[in-house]
Motif scaffolding. Structure first.
Motif, PDB file in Angstrom:
ATOM      1  N   ALA A 214      -0.209   4.939  -0.021  1.00 54.92           N
ATOM      2  CA  ALA A 214      -1.497   5.458   0.444  1.00 54.92           C
ATOM      3  C   ALA A 214      -1.317   5.921   1.871  1.00 54.92           C
ATOM      4  CB  ALA A 214      -2.583   4.390   0.348  1.00 54.92           C
ATOM      5  N   LYS A 215      -2.079   6.899   2.258  1.00 49.22           N
ATOM      6  CA  LYS A 215      -1.974   7.469   3.589  1.00 49.22           C
ATOM      7  C   LYS A 215      -2.287   6.410   4.647  1.00 49.22           C
ATOM      8  CE  LYS A 215      -1.195  11.104   6.142  1.00 49.22           C
ATOM      9  NZ  LYS A 215       0.146  11.662   6.193  1.00 49.22           N
ATOM     10  N   GLY A 216      -1.248   5.983   5.381  1.00 49.21           N
ATOM     11  CA  GLY A 216      -1.438   5.029   6.461  1.00 49.21           C
ATOM     12  C   GLY A 216      -1.559   3.577   6.059  1.00 49.21           C
ATOM     13  N   LYS A 217      -1.505   3.249   4.776  1.00 51.60           N
ATOM     14  CA  LYS A 217      -1.650   1.839   4.356  1.00 51.60           C
ATOM     15  C   LYS A 217      -0.844   1.563   3.070  1.00 51.60           C
ATOM     16  CE  LYS A 217      -6.138   2.976   2.290  1.00 51.60           C
ATOM     17  NZ  LYS A 217      -7.553   2.563   2.133  1.00 51.60           N
ATOM     18  N   THR A 218       0.428   1.820   3.140  1.00 51.13           N
ATOM     19  CA  THR A 218       1.310   1.607   1.991  1.00 51.13           C
ATOM     20  C   THR A 218       1.676   0.135   1.854  1.00 51.13           C
ATOM     21  OG1 THR A 218       2.217   3.837   2.144  1.00 51.13           O
ATOM     22  CG2 THR A 218       3.571   2.192   1.030  1.00 51.13           C
ATOM     23  N   GLU A 219       1.696  -0.341   0.628  1.00 51.84           N
ATOM     24  CA  GLU A 219       2.144  -1.698   0.318  1.00 51.84           C
ATOM     25  C   GLU A 219       3.304  -1.620  -0.660  1.00 51.84           C
ATOM     26  OE1 GLU A 219      -1.261  -3.636  -1.260  1.00 51.84           O
ATOM     27  OE2 GLU A 219      -2.270  -3.844   0.691  1.00 51.84           O
ATOM     28  N   PHE A 220       4.160  -2.643  -0.656  1.00 52.39           N
ATOM     29  CA  PHE A 220       5.325  -2.637  -1.551  1.00 52.39           C
ATOM     30  C   PHE A 220       5.729  -4.059  -1.873  1.00 52.39           C
ATOM     31  CE2 PHE A 220       6.912  -2.856   2.739  1.00 52.39           C
ATOM     32  CZ  PHE A 220       7.969  -3.744   2.671  1.00 52.39           C
ATOM     33  N   GLN A 221       6.471  -4.215  -2.961  1.00 55.88           N
ATOM     34  CA  GLN A 221       7.005  -5.531  -3.340  1.00 55.88           C
ATOM     35  C   GLN A 221       8.384  -5.369  -3.972  1.00 55.88           C
ATOM     36  OE1 GLN A 221       5.166  -7.578  -6.651  1.00 55.88           O
ATOM     37  NE2 GLN A 221       4.342  -5.685  -7.514  1.00 55.88           N
ATOM     38  N   PHE A 222       9.251  -6.311  -3.651  1.00 52.76           N
ATOM     39  CA  PHE A 222      10.590  -6.326  -4.237  1.00 52.76           C
ATOM     40  C   PHE A 222      10.522  -7.036  -5.582  1.00 52.76           C
ATOM     41  CE2 PHE A 222      14.698  -8.590  -4.811  1.00 52.76           C
ATOM     42  CZ  PHE A 222      15.526  -7.486  -4.933  1.00 52.76           C
TER      43      PHE A 222
END
Length: 437
Positions: free
Chosen positions: A269-277
Motif C-alpha cells: 500500500a502507498k506508504g504503509k506496506t506490511e510483510f511477513q516471512f
C-alpha cells in the motif's frame, strides 16, 4: 495489493546430496527443490496474490538441463494460467558469460508468455493487476565487465571502476525515479549485494564479478517495498521502506545448515506496506562432530553414540571425526553406515591427527655440502617409519645417479635379479624419492 516475493530458487543445485528416486527417475534433491517451489506457487494461487516477484537465480547457471528448465517452467506456468502477473528478474547465475551472452530467463519474453515480464535491464514497468496498477523498477545483477572493456576505464583501478559504475547506477536509477507516477505504489526489484547485508557463500561465489551497492541507493521514500535477491539468508535491511531479502527456498550446501528457508508475503500500500516471512518445510542438514583423539578405548562406541543422539532422520548428514593413526583399525565403516540408515544421505569425513612429534634432522651449516647418498641415509635414520622402504630408496638413488651421469662416464652396475637381469627400481619408489629430496 498482495505480492508474493520469492528468490534464489537454484533449481538443480545440491544434487550430490541426493540419490535417484527409483519411482520417478529424478534426483531426490531436485525433487526437494521442486516441492519447495510448488509450495510457493500454491500459496500464490490460494491467496490469491495479485503479483509475483522473483528476485533472480532460477538455476545454478545459465544453461540448465532441459529437465530442470521444464520443471521450473511447469510451476510458473500455473501463474500464467491463473492470470497472475509475474516479474522474473535476471540474477548473476541466470546470466551467460557475465551478461555478455543473454540470460536463461529471456526465453519467457521471446515466447511472449502472457503476464510475464523479464527484468534483464534497469527499467520501469507499469503492471495492471486485479487490484489496480503498480510500478516495478527492475535492477538485474550488474558486473564491472560492463565497463572494463570501454576506453574510458583504461588505466583505472578496480576501486575506481567500482566508483564509476556506482555513479552511473545512481544517475540511471535517479532517471527512473523521476519518471514515476507518485500516485501509484512502487516496488524496486533488485538482484544485488547490499553493503549492510549478512553474506553467506554468495560473497565467495561472486568474488571479483559483481559489486556492492550502498543501502542508501535503495532505501528511498519513493519506494513502498524493495524486493531483493542474491543473498540466501532471509533478512530485513530496513523497515521504512521495507528492504527485504527472502533468502533461498532450499539449502544449497552445509554453509546454509542453520538458515530458515522461505518466501515473503507482502501487503503493498502507498506508504504503509506490511510483510511477513513464510517458512518452508525444507529438508534439514545436520553436522555431527566428534573428537576421538583423547580416547584410549573404543572410539567406535563414541562415534555410534554421537550418531544415536543426533536428529538425523530424513536429513542430509555429514559426520566429521578426528582420530589418531592407531585408531584407524578400530573404526568399522559398515557399522557407521548402518547406524546412519535413517538419514537421507551421508558423508563420512575423517581427519587424521598425528600426535607424535615430527622428527628433526640435525642442523646442517649452509656452506656444508652433503653427498646425496649421505643426505638420504641421514634422512632415513631419522624416519624409522620408512624402514620398509630403505633398500628400495637407496636403490632408486643409485638409479637416479646413473641417469644423471654423462654417457661417456662409466655407469655403476645396476643391482641384478636372481635371473641375471638388471633389477629396475619401481617407478613409484623413484617418485617417492624425488618427493623426499
Amino acid at each position: 495489493m498482495k505480492i508474493l516475493h520469492v528468490s534464489d530458487i537454484h533449481l538443480g543445485s545440491g544434487l550430490s546430496h541426493g540419490h535417484i528416486n527409483p519411482a520417478t527417475g529424478l534426483n531426490t534433491r531436485l525433487e526437494d527443490f521442486i516441492a519447495a517451489l510448488a509450495t510457493c506457487i500454491d500459496r500464490a494461487l490460494s491467496e490469491p496474490v495479485d503479483l509475483v516477484l522473483f528476485g533472480g537465480d532460477a538455476f545454478p547457471d545459465a544453461t540448465p538441463p532441459p529437465l530442470v528448465h521444464e520443471a521450473f517452467a511447469s510451476q510458473f506456468r500455473r501463474l500464467a494460467d491463473a492470470r497472475i502477473p509475474t516479474v522474473l528478474l535476471v540474477g548473476n547465475h541466470d546470466q551467460h558469460a557475465q551478461g555478455q551472452g543473454g540470460a536463461s530467463l529471456s526465453l519467457y519474453r521471446t515466447l511472449g508468455v502472457p503476464g510475464f515480464i523479464v527484468g534483464d535491464r534497469l527499467a520501469t514497468h507499469r503492471i495492471e493487476t486485479r487490484r489496480g496498477s503498480v510500478q516495478v523498477i527492475t535492477l538485474p545483477w550488474l558486473t564491472r565487465s560492463t565497463l572494463l572493456t570501454r576506453p574510458e576505464t583504461s588505466g583505472l583501478s578496480l576501486a575506481q571502476v567500482h566508483q564509476l559504475l556506482l555513479e552511473r547506477l545512481r544517475l540511471a536509477l535517479e532517471g527512473e525515479i523521476r519518471q514515476l507516477d507518485p500516485a501509484l505504489p512502487t516496488v524496486l526489484l533488485a538482484h544485488a549485494m547490499v553493503d549492510t547485508a549478512q553474506y553467506g557463500s554468495e560473497r565467495y561465489l561472486s568474488a571479483g564479478k559483481g559489486f556492492t551497492i550502498p543501502l542508501s541507493f535503495l532505501a528511498r521514500p519513493c519506494f513502498d517495498y524493495v524486493a531483493l535477491g542474491h543473498v540466501h539468508r532471509h533478512q530485513v535491511l530496513c523497515h521504512d521502506p521495507p528492504v527485504v531479502y527472502p533468502g533461498s527456498i532450499e539449502r544449497v550446501d552445509f554453509g546454509e545448515e542453520g538458515e530458515e528457508k522461505g518466501y515473503v508475503l507482502v501487503n503493498l500500500a502507498k506508504g504503509k506496506t506490511e510483510f511477513q516471512f513464510c517458512p518452508l518445510p525444507t529438508r534439514p542438514f545436520r553436522t555431527i562432530r566428534v573428537d576421538l583423539t583423547e580416547l584410549e578405548l573404543d572410539p567406535q562406541a563414541a562415534l555410534l553414540g554421537a550418531i544415536a543422539s543426533g536428529e538425523i532422520s530424513g536429513a542430509v548428514v555429514r559426520v566429521m571425526y578426528q582420530l589418531r593413526p592407531d585408531q584407524i583399525p578400530l573404526i568399522n565403516l559398515h557399522e557407521l553406515q548402518k547406524a546412519l540408515e535413517r538419514a537421507h544421505s551421508v558423508s563420512l569425513l575423517p581427519q587424521l591427527v598425528n600426535s607424535q612429534p615430527i622428527a628433526r634432522l640435525p642442523e646442517v651449516a649452509l656452506e656444508q655440502c652433503l653427498d646425496p647418498s649421505h643426505a638420504l641415509q641421514l634422512y632415513l635414520d631419522h624416519h624409522p617409519d620408512l624402514e620398509p622402504l630403505h633398500q628400495d630408496l637407496l636403490a632408486a638413488l643409485q638409479t637416479l645417479n646413473g641417469h644423471s651421469e654423462e654417457e661417456s662416464q662409466d655407469t655403476p652396475e645396476m643391482p641384478r635379479s636372481p635371473e641375471g637381469r638388471a633389477a629396475r627400481t619401481p617407478e613409484p619408489v623413484i617418485q617417492q624419492l624425488k618427493l623426499l629430496s
